[in-house]
Design a protein around this motif. Structure first.
Motif, mmCIF file in Angstrom:
data_model
loop_
_atom_site.group_PDB
_atom_site.id
_atom_site.type_symbol
_atom_site.label_atom_id
_atom_site.label_comp_id
_atom_site.label_asym_id
_atom_site.label_seq_id
_atom_site.Cartn_x
_atom_site.Cartn_y
_atom_site.Cartn_z
ATOM 1 N N ALA A 1 0.655 -1.258 -0.626
ATOM 2 C CA ALA A 1 -0.175 0.124 -0.156
ATOM 3 C C ALA A 1 0.705 1.382 0.270
ATOM 4 O O ALA A 1 2.203 1.011 0.653
ATOM 5 C CB ALA A 1 -1.441 -0.027 0.936
ATOM 6 N N ALA A 2 0.994 1.960 -0.329
ATOM 7 C CA ALA A 2 1.415 3.620 -0.572
ATOM 8 C C ALA A 2 1.434 4.055 0.573
ATOM 9 O O ALA A 2 -0.073 4.217 0.870
ATOM 10 C CB ALA A 2 0.988 4.374 -2.007
ATOM 11 N N SER A 3 2.323 4.995 1.055
ATOM 12 C CA SER A 3 1.851 6.147 2.438
ATOM 13 C C SER A 3 2.731 7.537 0.904
ATOM 14 O O SER A 3 3.117 7.253 0.842
ATOM 15 C CB SER A 3 3.188 5.048 3.116
ATOM 16 O OG SER A 3 4.479 5.049 2.465
ATOM 17 N N GLU A 4 2.345 7.872 2.286
ATOM 18 C CA GLU A 4 2.400 9.304 2.456
ATOM 19 C C GLU A 4 4.082 9.523 2.251
ATOM 20 O O GLU A 4 5.083 9.260 3.134
ATOM 21 C CB GLU A 4 1.965 10.636 3.326
ATOM 22 C CG GLU A 4 2.153 11.650 2.656
ATOM 23 C CD GLU A 4 1.457 13.036 3.884
ATOM 24 O OE1 GLU A 4 2.010 13.624 4.540
ATOM 25 O OE2 GLU A 4 0.140 13.257 3.802
ATOM 26 N N ALA A 5 4.993 10.346 1.248
ATOM 27 C CA ALA A 5 6.705 10.533 1.290
ATOM 28 C C ALA A 5 6.596 11.685 1.254
ATOM 29 O O ALA A 5 5.765 12.329 1.473
ATOM 30 C CB ALA A 5 6.584 10.290 -0.318
ATOM 31 N N PRO A 6 7.799 11.604 3.065
ATOM 32 C CA PRO A 6 7.704 13.034 3.310
ATOM 33 C C PRO A 6 8.971 13.922 1.598
ATOM 34 O O PRO A 6 9.242 13.388 1.057
ATOM 35 C CB PRO A 6 9.289 11.904 3.967
ATOM 36 C CG PRO A 6 9.113 11.105 4.205
ATOM 37 C CD PRO A 6 8.429 10.155 3.040
ATOM 38 N N GLY A 7 8.466 14.916 2.577
ATOM 39 C CA GLY A 7 9.419 16.055 1.455
ATOM 40 C C GLY A 7 8.271 16.963 1.132
ATOM 41 O O GLY A 7 7.074 16.984 0.210
ATOM 42 N N ARG A 8 8.595 18.916 1.783
ATOM 43 C CA ARG A 8 8.196 19.158 1.098
ATOM 44 C C ARG A 8 8.542 20.560 1.270
ATOM 45 O O ARG A 8 9.744 20.786 1.319
ATOM 46 C CB ARG A 8 6.793 19.948 2.472
ATOM 47 C CG ARG A 8 5.506 18.391 2.471
ATOM 48 C CD ARG A 8 4.910 18.239 3.811
ATOM 49 N NE ARG A 8 3.563 17.979 4.109
ATOM 50 C CZ ARG A 8 3.156 16.763 4.401
ATOM 51 N NH1 ARG A 8 5.010 15.862 5.326
ATOM 52 N NH2 ARG A 8 3.231 15.626 4.440
ATOM 53 N N ILE A 9 8.016 21.643 0.223
ATOM 54 C CA ILE A 9 8.871 22.655 0.533
ATOM 55 C C ILE A 9 9.079 23.755 1.175
ATOM 56 O O ILE A 9 10.186 24.202 1.354
ATOM 57 C CB ILE A 9 7.631 23.740 -0.660
ATOM 58 C CG1 ILE A 9 7.308 23.003 -2.218
ATOM 59 C CG2 ILE A 9 8.348 25.437 -1.022
ATOM 60 C CD1 ILE A 9 6.294 24.267 -3.577
ATOM 61 N N ALA A 10 8.704 23.342 2.743
ATOM 62 C CA ALA A 10 8.701 23.875 3.754
ATOM 63 C C ALA A 10 10.284 23.347 4.257
ATOM 64 O O ALA A 10 11.170 23.792 5.069
ATOM 65 C CB ALA A 10 7.954 23.981 4.592
ATOM 66 N N GLU A 11 10.307 22.185 3.226
ATOM 67 C CA GLU A 11 12.147 21.832 4.209
ATOM 68 C C GLU A 11 13.127 21.807 3.163
ATOM 69 O O GLU A 11 14.372 21.063 3.140
ATOM 70 C CB GLU A 11 11.998 20.037 4.012
ATOM 71 C CG GLU A 11 10.935 19.831 4.834
ATOM 72 C CD GLU A 11 10.320 17.838 4.984
ATOM 73 O OE1 GLU A 11 11.096 17.105 4.567
ATOM 74 O OE2 GLU A 11 9.096 17.579 4.948
ATOM 75 N N LEU A 12 13.019 22.448 1.792
ATOM 76 C CA LEU A 12 14.139 22.759 0.803
ATOM 77 C C LEU A 12 15.148 24.128 1.804
ATOM 78 O O LEU A 12 16.456 23.451 2.082
ATOM 79 C CB LEU A 12 13.287 24.039 0.032
ATOM 80 C CG LEU A 12 12.771 23.358 -0.987
ATOM 81 C CD1 LEU A 12 12.588 23.694 -2.628
ATOM 82 C CD2 LEU A 12 13.480 22.397 -1.210
ATOM 83 N N GLU A 13 14.710 24.736 2.769
ATOM 84 C CA GLU A 13 15.877 25.443 3.398
ATOM 85 C C GLU A 13 16.821 25.045 4.358
ATOM 86 O O GLU A 13 17.669 24.989 4.476
ATOM 87 C CB GLU A 13 15.057 26.874 4.098
ATOM 88 C CG GLU A 13 14.188 27.819 3.481
ATOM 89 C CD GLU A 13 13.424 29.121 4.730
ATOM 90 O OE1 GLU A 13 14.200 29.058 5.071
ATOM 91 O OE2 GLU A 13 12.797 29.784 3.135
ATOM 92 N N PRO A 14 16.244 23.446 5.339
ATOM 93 C CA PRO A 14 16.723 22.852 6.085
ATOM 94 C C PRO A 14 18.080 22.161 4.851
ATOM 95 O O PRO A 14 18.686 21.481 5.336
ATOM 96 C CB PRO A 14 15.557 21.928 6.684
ATOM 97 C CG PRO A 14 14.272 22.748 6.738
ATOM 98 C CD PRO A 14 14.539 23.243 5.584
ATOM 99 N N LEU A 15 17.051 21.175 3.637
ATOM 100 C CA LEU A 15 18.188 20.768 3.231
ATOM 101 C C LEU A 15 19.482 21.476 2.688
ATOM 102 O O LEU A 15 20.666 21.436 2.549
ATOM 103 C CB LEU A 15 17.263 20.208 1.501
ATOM 104 C CG LEU A 15 18.190 19.665 0.747
ATOM 105 C CD1 LEU A 15 18.522 17.946 0.971
ATOM 106 C CD2 LEU A 15 16.985 19.700 -0.249
ATOM 107 N N VAL A 16 18.830 23.130 2.134
ATOM 108 C CA VAL A 16 20.273 24.203 1.761
ATOM 109 C C VAL A 16 20.968 24.015 2.850
ATOM 110 O O VAL A 16 22.178 24.302 2.818
ATOM 111 C CB VAL A 16 19.492 25.214 0.989
ATOM 112 C CG1 VAL A 16 20.148 26.315 0.982
ATOM 113 C CG2 VAL A 16 18.112 24.758 -0.186
#
Length: 475
Positions: A297-312
């Motif tokens: 069953a597919a689950s909601e994959a994490p990753g949102r635009i708000a998390e781009l700054e922590p990624l940077v």
């Protein structure tokens, strides 16, 4: 008469008397009553046309005075031949829907025409044997076939015994062959062909059904094989990769605990904290993938635009010279989750590729909402004031999200990295799945990744300022 003797015809005590013989007219009535009304609705047009043609043929034979056996003619029936012929023609109409009723009607009409001295009796006899063999039950067809041979033999013997003439005997034999044996043989061949066609059709249906069942079994076996493969991958991920990430998280946590005496902002402590955060996040995503492989069953994959700054920020902590600007209204937090996940995954893969293939080169990441005509579609000429007054208000322009990740191409090609070669195809698949496009390649001395995604509905108003995190670049 002795009282102990039962009267004639009463039978023994306790037993029912034997049924009386059913007269032919009663059998004919029973055959008519046995015809279902809905079966009469299946009468073919060609049967009606054949009956009409027979009646016209009978009229023509009477007009040319083509008679049957004159010595058998009954004057009382000679004038009633139209009614007798009509009875036979009605039986022809019922030859498919009620073969038994057809046999009675055509048989009686043939005998009546024979006694009336009308040659149409041979036509009805032909139709009698033909229809009964072709459309009747198997038992009726077999009886009609045997009866045709018997009648032909009796006709030949009777002709020879009556006239003692070889010529008349041969004529009687030919008449029997044409009237009785030819329709039986013809109808028998047609019946065999029809049964063979039905058998072949049933066989084809059985083969088709068997093929469908075999295909279903193969699909089930394939699904079972995929399920077993997913279970095997889940076990391997859990036993190997998950164990290693857990060990990294535990060891980095132990190192942080041992480095309590070091200053909180020291590079070593920050790096250990970053390692622990990445290992814990990777372990959570790996566990989600393991659950997905186990359940399917597919689950909601994490990753949102708000998390781009922590990624940077994490890439900057690793020493990457990186600039990031987000020109989306509300920072893109209002967008649907699939769009945000696609943007995050493409940005993360692009930054990882830049760090792997162009180490030490500056990287720029920008996110904005633009009109589609600004992205390459020709703009329309502005309307004059008079045209503007006459036209109805145009719908709001279609907007799309544009993510750009560009990095300087290195002067010297670095050594081959241990990449799998699936990064760009994976990003293109994500973009296409979200309804957009993605291009990646060299452009003006830079490696540029460009993602375009359609934005749902009219674009909201942009905020007064644009988020820009160019400050704080690391060399």
């Amino acid at each position: 008469m002795d009282e102990s003797t039962p009267p004639a015809g009463t039978g023994h005590a306790g037993t029912a008397p034997p049924p009386a013989a059913t007269p032919p007219l009663r059998r004919l009535g029973a055959a008519f009553m046995g015809m279902a009304v809905r079966r009469l609705g299946n009468t073919k047009v060609e049967d009606v046309a054949l009956a009409v043609g027979y009646f016209l043929l009978f009229w023509l034979l009477d007009a040319v005075n083509f008679a049957a056996f004159g010595n058998l003619k009954v004057e009382a029936l000679a004038s009633a031949w139209p009614a007798i012929a009509l009875l036979g023609c009605v039986g022809v109409v019922f030859r498919r829907t009620a073969p038994a009723a057809m046999a009675w009607m055509c048989g009686l009409a043939a005998v009546g025409l024979l006694l009336a001295g009308h040659a149409g009796c041979f036509v009805l006899m032909f139709e009698f044997f033909f229809s009964l063999v072709l459309f009747g039950s198997p038992r009726a067809a077999a009886l009609a076939s045997r009866a045709a041979w018997v009648v032909t033999a009796v006709l030949v013997v009777a002709a020879f015994a009556s006239f003692r003439d070889a010529g008349l005997t041969v004529v009687a034999g030919l008449l029997g062959v044409i009237t009785f044996l030819t329709p039986v043989e013809w109808a028998g061949n047609l019946r065999k062909a029809i049964l063979l066609a039905e058998s072949e059709s049933a066989r084809a249906d059985a083969v088709h059904e068997a093929a469908a069942q075999r295909l279903l079994a193969e699909r089930n076996a394939h699904d079972l094989s995929l399920e077993q493969e997913r279970q095997h991958m889940a076990r391997e991920l859990h036993d190997v990769i998950s164990a290693r990430l857990s060990a990294i998280a535990l060891q980095s946590g132990a190192a942080l605990h041992a480095a309590k005496a070091a200053p909180a902002g020291s590079p070593g402590t920050a790096l250990l904290r970053q390692i622990r955060q990445e290992s814990v996040a990777g372990l959570e995503e790996l566990n989600a993938m393991i659950r997905l492989l186990h359940s399917g069953a597919a689950s909601e994959a994490p990753g949102r635009i708000a998390e781009l700054e922590p990624l940077v920020g994490r890439h900057r902590s690793a020493g990457l010279e990186l600039s990031f600007s987000n020109g989306m209204p509300d920072g893109g937090r209002h967008l649907p989750l699939p769009v945000q996940t696609t943007v995050y995954r493409v940005a993360a893969e692009s930054l990882a590729n830049a760090a792997r293939h162009a180490p030490g080169q500056p990287v720029a990441v920008s996110l904005a909402a633009v009109r589609k005509d600004e992205a390459g579609t020709p703009q329309q000429q502005p309307a004059t004031p008079a045209q503007s007054q006459d036209r109805t208000p145009s719908p709001p322009p279609a907007m799309e999200l544009v993510l750009t990740v560009s990095s300087e191409l290195p002067a010297h090609q670095p050594a081959a990295s241990p990449g799998t070669g699936t990064g760009i195809p994976s990003m293109q698949f994500r973009a296409a799945h979200a309804g957009g496009t993605l291009t990646a390649g060299p452009e003006s001395g830079q490696w540029k990744v460009l993602l375009r995604l359609p934005l749902p509905g009219p674009a909201p108003q942009a905020p007064a300022g644009t988020v820009n995190t160019n400050e704080g670049l690391h060399a």
